[in-house]
Design a protein around this motif. Structure first.
Motif, PDB file in Angstrom:
ATOM      1  N   GLU A  39       0.826  -1.220   0.000  1.00 27.45           N
ATOM      2  CA  GLU A  39       0.000   0.000   0.000  1.00 27.45           C
ATOM      3  C   GLU A  39       0.857   1.266   0.000  1.00 27.45           C
ATOM      4  OE1 GLU A  39      -3.583  -0.462   0.155  1.00 27.45           O
ATOM      5  OE2 GLU A  39      -2.808  -2.446  -0.311  1.00 27.45           O
ATOM      6  N   THR A  40       2.163   1.111   0.132  1.00 27.36           N
ATOM      7  CA  THR A  40       3.074   2.240   0.296  1.00 27.36           C
ATOM      8  C   THR A  40       3.759   2.604  -1.011  1.00 27.36           C
ATOM      9  OG1 THR A  40       3.527   1.482   2.535  1.00 27.36           O
ATOM     10  CG2 THR A  40       5.082   3.053   1.609  1.00 27.36           C
ATOM     11  N   PRO A  41       3.679   3.882  -1.424  1.00 27.07           N
ATOM     12  CA  PRO A  41       4.413   4.277  -2.629  1.00 27.07           C
ATOM     13  C   PRO A  41       5.918   4.230  -2.375  1.00 27.07           C
ATOM     14  CG  PRO A  41       3.236   6.162  -1.694  1.00 27.07           C
ATOM     15  CD  PRO A  41       2.897   4.971  -0.868  1.00 27.07           C
ATOM     16  N   THR A  42       6.664   3.614  -3.274  1.00 24.46           N
ATOM     17  CA  THR A  42       8.110   3.487  -3.107  1.00 24.46           C
ATOM     18  C   THR A  42       8.859   3.998  -4.333  1.00 24.46           C
ATOM     19  OG1 THR A  42       7.992   1.215  -3.907  1.00 24.46           O
ATOM     20  CG2 THR A  42       7.932   1.538  -1.529  1.00 24.46           C
ATOM     21  N   ALA A  43       8.164   4.640  -5.235  1.00 18.90           N
ATOM     22  CA  ALA A  43       8.790   5.234  -6.417  1.00 18.90           C
ATOM     23  C   ALA A  43       8.052   6.541  -6.710  1.00 18.90           C
ATOM     24  CB  ALA A  43       8.719   4.280  -7.600  1.00 18.90           C
ATOM     25  N   THR A  44       8.503   7.260  -7.681  1.00 15.86           N
ATOM     26  CA  THR A  44       7.961   8.576  -8.002  1.00 15.86           C
ATOM     27  C   THR A  44       6.438   8.550  -8.114  1.00 15.86           C
ATOM     28  OG1 THR A  44       9.982   9.077  -9.205  1.00 15.86           O
ATOM     29  CG2 THR A  44       8.090  10.496  -9.632  1.00 15.86           C
ATOM     30  N   CYS A  45       5.813   9.541  -7.487  1.00 17.71           N
ATOM     31  CA  CYS A  45       4.355   9.705  -7.547  1.00 17.71           C
ATOM     32  C   CYS A  45       4.009  10.826  -8.521  1.00 17.71           C
ATOM     33  CB  CYS A  45       3.796  10.014  -6.161  1.00 17.71           C
ATOM     34  SG  CYS A  45       3.940   8.636  -5.011  1.00 17.71           S
ATOM     35  N   HIS A  46       2.885  10.676  -9.169  1.00 22.17           N
ATOM     36  CA  HIS A  46       2.429  11.631 -10.177  1.00 22.17           C
ATOM     37  C   HIS A  46       0.987  12.026  -9.887  1.00 22.17           C
ATOM     38  CE1 HIS A  46       5.875  10.841 -12.862  1.00 22.17           C
ATOM     39  NE2 HIS A  46       5.794   9.609 -12.383  1.00 22.17           N
ATOM     40  N   LEU A  47       0.534  13.084 -10.531  1.00 14.68           N
ATOM     41  CA  LEU A  47      -0.857  13.538 -10.427  1.00 14.68           C
ATOM     42  C   LEU A  47      -1.568  13.263 -11.746  1.00 14.68           C
ATOM     43  CD1 LEU A  47      -0.317  16.959  -8.637  1.00 14.68           C
ATOM     44  CD2 LEU A  47      -1.316  14.895  -7.656  1.00 14.68           C
ATOM     45  N   GLN A  48      -2.796  12.750 -11.626  1.00 15.71           N
ATOM     46  CA  GLN A  48      -3.620  12.469 -12.802  1.00 15.71           C
ATOM     47  C   GLN A  48      -4.992  13.121 -12.632  1.00 15.71           C
ATOM     48  OE1 GLN A  48      -3.094   8.052 -12.282  1.00 15.71           O
ATOM     49  NE2 GLN A  48      -3.158   8.144 -14.522  1.00 15.71           N
ATOM     50  N   VAL A  49      -5.595  13.503 -13.740  1.00 18.86           N
ATOM     51  CA  VAL A  49      -6.963  14.018 -13.731  1.00 18.86           C
ATOM     52  C   VAL A  49      -7.925  12.852 -13.554  1.00 18.86           C
ATOM     53  CG1 VAL A  49      -8.710  15.257 -15.057  1.00 18.86           C
ATOM     54  CG2 VAL A  49      -6.324  15.969 -15.168  1.00 18.86           C
ATOM     55  N   ARG A  50      -7.675  11.758 -14.290  1.00 20.06           N
ATOM     56  CA  ARG A  50      -8.435  10.511 -14.181  1.00 20.06           C
ATOM     57  C   ARG A  50      -7.443   9.363 -14.261  1.00 20.06           C
ATOM     58  NH1 ARG A  50     -11.319  13.338 -17.880  1.00 20.06           N
ATOM     59  NH2 ARG A  50     -13.250  14.227 -17.158  1.00 20.06           N
ATOM     60  N   ASP A  51      -7.850   8.206 -13.776  1.00 20.33           N
ATOM     61  CA  ASP A  51      -6.899   7.093 -13.732  1.00 20.33           C
ATOM     62  C   ASP A  51      -6.533   6.540 -15.106  1.00 20.33           C
ATOM     63  OD1 ASP A  51      -9.296   5.817 -14.208  1.00 20.33           O
ATOM     64  OD2 ASP A  51      -8.983   4.243 -12.735  1.00 20.33           O
ATOM     65  N   ASN A  52      -7.287   6.884 -16.140  1.00 20.29           N
ATOM     66  CA  ASN A  52      -6.947   6.412 -17.486  1.00 20.29           C
ATOM     67  C   ASN A  52      -6.420   7.552 -18.363  1.00 20.29           C
ATOM     68  OD1 ASN A  52      -9.346   7.742 -17.754  1.00 20.29           O
ATOM     69  ND2 ASN A  52     -10.328   6.191 -19.025  1.00 20.29           N
ATOM     70  N   HIS A  53      -5.853   8.565 -17.715  1.00 21.57           N
ATOM     71  CA  HIS A  53      -5.211   9.688 -18.409  1.00 21.57           C
ATOM     72  C   HIS A  53      -3.751   9.768 -17.969  1.00 21.57           C
ATOM     73  CE1 HIS A  53      -9.304  10.886 -19.305  1.00 21.57           C
ATOM     74  NE2 HIS A  53      -8.832  11.829 -20.095  1.00 21.57           N
ATOM     75  N   ALA A  77       6.380  12.531   0.861  1.00 28.87           N
ATOM     76  CA  ALA A  77       7.766  12.988   0.999  1.00 28.87           C
ATOM     77  C   ALA A  77       8.194  13.658  -0.306  1.00 28.87           C
ATOM     78  CB  ALA A  77       8.667  11.803   1.316  1.00 28.87           C
ATOM     79  N   GLN A  78       8.996  14.696  -0.200  1.00 29.17           N
ATOM     80  CA  GLN A  78       9.421  15.456  -1.377  1.00 29.17           C
ATOM     81  C   GLN A  78      10.098  14.562  -2.421  1.00 29.17           C
ATOM     82  OE1 GLN A  78       8.788  18.817  -1.954  1.00 29.17           O
ATOM     83  NE2 GLN A  78       9.539  18.359  -3.998  1.00 29.17           N
ATOM     84  N   TRP A  79      10.876  13.578  -1.980  1.00 28.31           N
ATOM     85  CA  TRP A  79      11.596  12.711  -2.930  1.00 28.31           C
ATOM     86  C   TRP A  79      10.644  11.828  -3.737  1.00 28.31           C
ATOM     87  CZ3 TRP A  79      11.508   7.367  -2.790  1.00 28.31           C
ATOM     88  CH2 TRP A  79      11.057   6.770  -1.608  1.00 28.31           C
ATOM     89  N   LEU A  80       9.398  11.679  -3.268  1.00 26.37           N
ATOM     90  CA  LEU A  80       8.417  10.870  -3.995  1.00 26.37           C
ATOM     91  C   LEU A  80       7.647  11.685  -5.037  1.00 26.37           C
ATOM     92  CD1 LEU A  80       6.821   8.643  -1.207  1.00 26.37           C
ATOM     93  CD2 LEU A  80       8.137   7.866  -3.181  1.00 26.37           C
ATOM     94  N   ARG A  81       7.619  12.998  -4.895  1.00 26.13           N
ATOM     95  CA  ARG A  81       6.796  13.830  -5.783  1.00 26.13           C
ATOM     96  C   ARG A  81       7.505  14.161  -7.089  1.00 26.13           C
ATOM     97  NH1 ARG A  81       5.231  18.646  -1.966  1.00 26.13           N
ATOM     98  NH2 ARG A  81       6.270  17.577  -0.270  1.00 26.13           N
TER      99      ARG A  81
END
Length: 93
Positions: A39-53, A77-81
């Motif tokens: 359940e934990t993000p361990t790599a770069t996280c991103h922002l999406q408008v929808r999950d299929n975009h 965490a900043q390193w994930l964003r």
């Protein structure tokens, strides 16, 4: 606009006997969700408008998995964003 938080990978791969070989050949991500802390993000996280975009930065949606519980972007965490998503989100406000 509310965005979805997605990650390039959740959790950590289990240690295998062949992990010693990664010293010589490197490690390749083969799954988006691993067994340890899935359940934990361990790599770069991103922002999406929808999950299929694609992500705001253009990262392909097919290589992303939604982060469970949808934590607020600012609490990651900043390193994930992703810097590109961070910049794009500020431009679109």
């Amino acid at each position: 606009m509310p965005y979805l938080v997605a990650a390039e990978r959740l959790g950590w791969p289990r240690r295998r006997w062949w992990h010693v070989l990664t010293v010589f050949f490197g490690e390749v991500q083969t799954r988006l969700r691993y067994d340890l802390e899935p359940e934990t993000p361990t790599a770069t996280c991103h922002l999406q408008v929808r999950d299929n975009h694609n992500a705001l930065c253009g990262y392909p949606w097919e290589a992303l998995v939604l982060v469970p519980g949808q934590p607020p972007w600012g609490e990651l965490a900043q390193w994930l964003r992703c810097d590109g998503c961070e910049d794009m989100s500020h431009r679109q406000l």
